[in-house]
Design a protein around this motif. Structure first.
Motif, PDB file in Angstrom:
ATOM      1  N   ARG A 193      -3.900  -3.719  10.453  1.00  0.00           N
ATOM      2  CA  ARG A 193      -5.216  -3.602  11.438  1.00  0.00           C
ATOM      3  C   ARG A 193      -5.152  -4.523  12.443  1.00  0.00           C
ATOM      4  O   ARG A 193      -5.671  -4.693  13.477  1.00  0.00           O
ATOM      5  CB  ARG A 193      -6.200  -3.531  10.465  1.00  0.00           C
TER       6      ARG A 193
ATOM      7  N   HIS B  74      -3.250  -4.115  15.722  1.00  0.00           N
ATOM      8  CA  HIS B  74      -3.869  -3.045  16.241  1.00  0.00           C
ATOM      9  C   HIS B  74      -3.494  -3.067  17.939  1.00  0.00           C
ATOM     10  O   HIS B  74      -3.992  -4.163  18.310  1.00  0.00           O
ATOM     11  CB  HIS B  74      -5.322  -2.451  16.171  1.00  0.00           C
TER      12      HIS B  74
ATOM     13  N   ALA C   2       1.977   4.650   7.638  1.00  0.00           N
ATOM     14  CA  ALA C   2       1.397   4.086   8.693  1.00  0.00           C
ATOM     15  C   ALA C   2       2.204   4.177  10.160  1.00  0.00           C
ATOM     16  O   ALA C   2       1.479   4.168  11.255  1.00  0.00           O
ATOM     17  CB  ALA C   2       1.096   2.611   8.227  1.00  0.00           C
TER      18      ALA C   2
ATOM     19  N   GLU D 170       1.930   7.986  11.064  1.00  0.00           N
ATOM     20  CA  GLU D 170       0.877   8.741  11.526  1.00  0.00           C
ATOM     21  C   GLU D 170      -0.360   7.549  12.249  1.00  0.00           C
ATOM     22  O   GLU D 170      -1.554   7.914  12.481  1.00  0.00           O
ATOM     23  CB  GLU D 170       0.060   9.154  10.144  1.00  0.00           C
ATOM     24  N   LYS D 171       0.062   6.432  12.083  1.00  0.00           N
ATOM     25  CA  LYS D 171      -0.786   5.412  12.684  1.00  0.00           C
ATOM     26  C   LYS D 171      -2.221   5.298  11.812  1.00  0.00           C
ATOM     27  O   LYS D 171      -3.242   4.909  12.243  1.00  0.00           O
ATOM     28  CB  LYS D 171      -1.314   5.693  14.125  1.00  0.00           C
ATOM     29  N   ARG D 172      -2.159   5.840  10.467  1.00  0.00           N
ATOM     30  CA  ARG D 172      -3.277   5.739   9.581  1.00  0.00           C
ATOM     31  C   ARG D 172      -2.773   5.512   8.223  1.00  0.00           C
ATOM     32  O   ARG D 172      -1.519   5.872   7.859  1.00  0.00           O
ATOM     33  CB  ARG D 172      -4.119   7.085   9.607  1.00  0.00           C
TER      34      ARG D 172
ATOM     35  N   GLU E 152      -9.218   6.718   5.358  1.00  0.00           N
ATOM     36  CA  GLU E 152      -8.277   6.260   6.104  1.00  0.00           C
ATOM     37  C   GLU E 152      -8.549   5.369   7.202  1.00  0.00           C
ATOM     38  O   GLU E 152      -9.793   5.579   7.711  1.00  0.00           O
ATOM     39  CB  GLU E 152      -7.385   7.137   6.557  1.00  0.00           C
TER      40      GLU E 152
ATOM     41  N   HIS F 164      -7.291   3.444  10.992  1.00  0.00           N
ATOM     42  CA  HIS F 164      -6.403   3.613  12.081  1.00  0.00           C
ATOM     43  C   HIS F 164      -5.853   2.435  12.731  1.00  0.00           C
ATOM     44  O   HIS F 164      -6.726   1.282  12.737  1.00  0.00           O
ATOM     45  CB  HIS F 164      -7.005   4.414  13.324  1.00  0.00           C
ATOM     46  N   SER F 165      -4.526   2.281  13.050  1.00  0.00           N
ATOM     47  CA  SER F 165      -3.981   1.315  13.663  1.00  0.00           C
ATOM     48  C   SER F 165      -2.954   1.564  14.635  1.00  0.00           C
ATOM     49  O   SER F 165      -1.642   1.906  13.712  1.00  0.00           O
ATOM     50  CB  SER F 165      -3.648   0.110  12.663  1.00  0.00           C
ATOM     51  N   ASP F 166      -2.990   1.559  15.822  1.00  0.00           N
ATOM     52  CA  ASP F 166      -1.732   1.953  16.606  1.00  0.00           C
ATOM     53  C   ASP F 166      -0.882   0.429  17.038  1.00  0.00           C
ATOM     54  O   ASP F 166      -1.102  -0.191  17.906  1.00  0.00           O
ATOM     55  CB  ASP F 166      -2.271   2.518  17.949  1.00  0.00           C
TER      56      ASP F 166
END
Length: 535
Positions: free
Chosen positions: A280, A283, A306, A309-311, A320, A322-324
């Motif tokens: 995270r 991100h 991760a 799905e970026k989750r 869940e 989120h982190s891109d």
């Protein structure tokens, strides 16, 4: 040869093309004006519009075009666009139109008119022309400086094939070269294989967000290169977040998942508060996981989710997060073998193996030692404010040793950096002399002796060639062969071993063939490289 027919594709100008009565000829109407140029005939006009409410305007524009340019065939297309400012809707309608349109570039030249239509429509036309869905040139029109009946104004064509523009192409080349130099910190490296690899990494870094895998021994520069990739992408405004660097070998037990994925308060004993975790923290940034082969199988499964799905679920959480992030992984292991042995997940390996690069160790980049030596001296000077240089004899002595087979460079660039720091610190009045260099060479040899003894113990000739053949060797041949086989076991290839063994004599040859010389030597003892090289 007959000239190509000129075809215009563009939207009806619901405001600009409007007008009624004789007064309409006093104003500039771009769609009509396009057909009024004396020096350019429009053979066909594909007029796009949106909805029945504009059909009367379409008919009036069609009649006016027919009156001023009977040669122009006008075809109208009612596109299913509900909102001319909805990007997705406009782009989708234009995409469908382009997919079904019978383009014939060999016989027709297409001009894509971007003066009319909503700004969203103009942007979509631009993007689709740039992507070659519309195989033509952009057409921009403008009114005359003074409104005058019959004056169609001006038009300009823009060809988006950038390869046609030498100055632009040269700028892209310069930008690419600057990116490569940035990744190498301005070091003028000479190793052709390494330079080709950095060229490709630069192109991938600025075009792709896919994971990257950096392989190579400890100290080869994986972490340094990952950070430079991050800084390059950030300088191009392709990334906004932080650079997060983690050596997975430092993760142990239950704390591994918490460090990576975070945890919620009370997830386990000692979890007194929430912890976001490094994924995270990365991100919108770049996460570098060095020694990824050290991760446990459970953490590997969570990481795969991760990435895809970026989750993921923090430890102990029901929801869940989120982190891109973009991932660069590093390893000194052969992950394909780790997969075969069941120690690394095959699906995770497949996911991070799209862009894989193997960084050679310093011993495999002997020609790059000298430019890195200069870089490290300059870096030392910048940090301490003291200018330090070798004298001629000392530099020659250090370089002779540094590129010889006696220099193991087991710690790779860390060893070189440490050596330069010691030399610079012990220098007299900013000059590194021959005595200082000889002391450093002795220090490095003592440092590497334990490493070589551990990793490359004495070769057992009985095992390599059989007891009977080994017993038939003279002591001279046995001692020499053991030394040769030790070098073979330390080398990545037949050519690599040959370069080390014939480092001096090869310089006198116009076309040295080290691999062939070594192959013939081994053949004298009925040995082949496959049975002698690195296991």
């Amino acid at each position: 040869m007959k000239n190509k027919r000129t075809v215009v594709i563009g939207f009806l100008g619901t405001q600009l093309d409007n007008g009624s009565g004789a007064a309409r000829w006093e104003k500039w109407r771009p769609s009509v004006a396009l057909t009024q140029y004396d020096d350019q005939v429009i053979d066909r006009y594909e007029l796009l519009y949106t909805g029945k409410r504009f059909e009367s305007l379409v008919q009036r524009v069609a009649q006016d075009i027919a009156s001023v340019s009977p040669e122009t065939a006008l075809r109208t297309h009612d596109l299913p666009i509900d909102d001319a400012w909805d990007f997705e809707g406009v782009y989708g309608a234009l995409y469908d139109f382009a997919q079904h349109y019978p383009f014939d570039p060999e016989r027709e030249e297409y001009w894509i008119h971007i003066t009319t239509g909503s700004h969203v429509a103009q942007i979509c036309l631009f993007l689709m022309t740039e992507a070659r869905y519309f195989p033509g040139k952009l057409l921009q029109t403008s009114p005359p400086k003074r409104q005058q009946a019959g004056n169609p104004g001006n038009y300009a064509l823009i060809d988006l094939d950038l390869s046609r523009y030498d100055q632009i192409a040269q700028r892209f080349v310069r930008e690419q070269q600057a990116g490569v130099a940035f990744l190498k910190s301005g070091i003028a490296t000479r190793n052709a294989r390494f330079n080709a690899m950095i060229d490709e990494i630069e192109r991938v870094a600025v075009k792709s967000k896919a994971p990257m895998l950096l392989m190579g021994p400890t100290g080869a520069g994986k972490s340094f290169l990952a950070r430079r990739v991050y800084e390059l992408k950030k300088s191009r405004h392709q990334i906004d977040g932080k650079f997060i660097d983690l050596n997975c070998a430092t993760l142990h037990g239950d704390g591994a998942a918490s460090t990576l994925f975070g945890h919620i308060k009370g997830a386990f004993t000692g979890a007194g508060s929430d912890r976001p975790g490094l994924l995270r923290s990365a991100h919108k940034g770049l996460l570098f996981l060095d020694e990824i082969g050290e991760l446990g199988l459970d953490e590997q499964a969570m990481l795969l989710k991760a990435i895809e799905e970026k989750r993921f679920f923090p430890v102990g959480a029901d929801a869940e997060v989120h982190s891109d992030f973009q991932l660069i992984a590093g390893t000194n292991r052969d992950l394909a073998r780790e997969v075969a042995a069941g120690r690394f997940r095959e699906d995770l390996y497949a996911r991070i193996n799209l862009w894989t690069y193997e960084l050679p160790g310093l011993a495999q980049r002997a020609e790059d030692i000298e430019p890195n030596l200069d870089f490290l001296l300059a870096q030392y000077g910048a940090e301490t404010g003291e200018r330090v240089r070798f004298n001629t004899e000392a530099r020659a002595r250090f370089m002779q040793f540094a590129i010889s087979p006696a220099a193991a460079w087991s710690g790779n660039f860390r060893d070189l950096s440490a050596a330069v720091t010691r030399l610079a610190t012990l220098s007299e009045a900013g000059r590194i002399g021959i005595e200082c260099v000889n002391e450093e060479i002795g220090r490095l040899q003592r440092q590497w002796r334990h490493h070589v003894a551990d990793e490359h113990g004495e070769v057992d000739l009985d095992t390599v060639m059989g007891a009977e053949a080994a017993a038939g060797l003279d002591l001279f041949d046995a001692l020499q062969l053991r030394s040769v086989l030790q070098i073979c076991r330390q080398s990545d290839s037949l050519s690599d071993a040959g370069r080390k063994l014939y480092a001096v004599s090869r310089a006198a040859k116009a076309r040295p063939n080290d691999a062939d010389r070594l192959k013939k030597y081994l053949a004298r003892f009925s040995l082949e490289w496959e049975h002698c090289g690195r296991k």
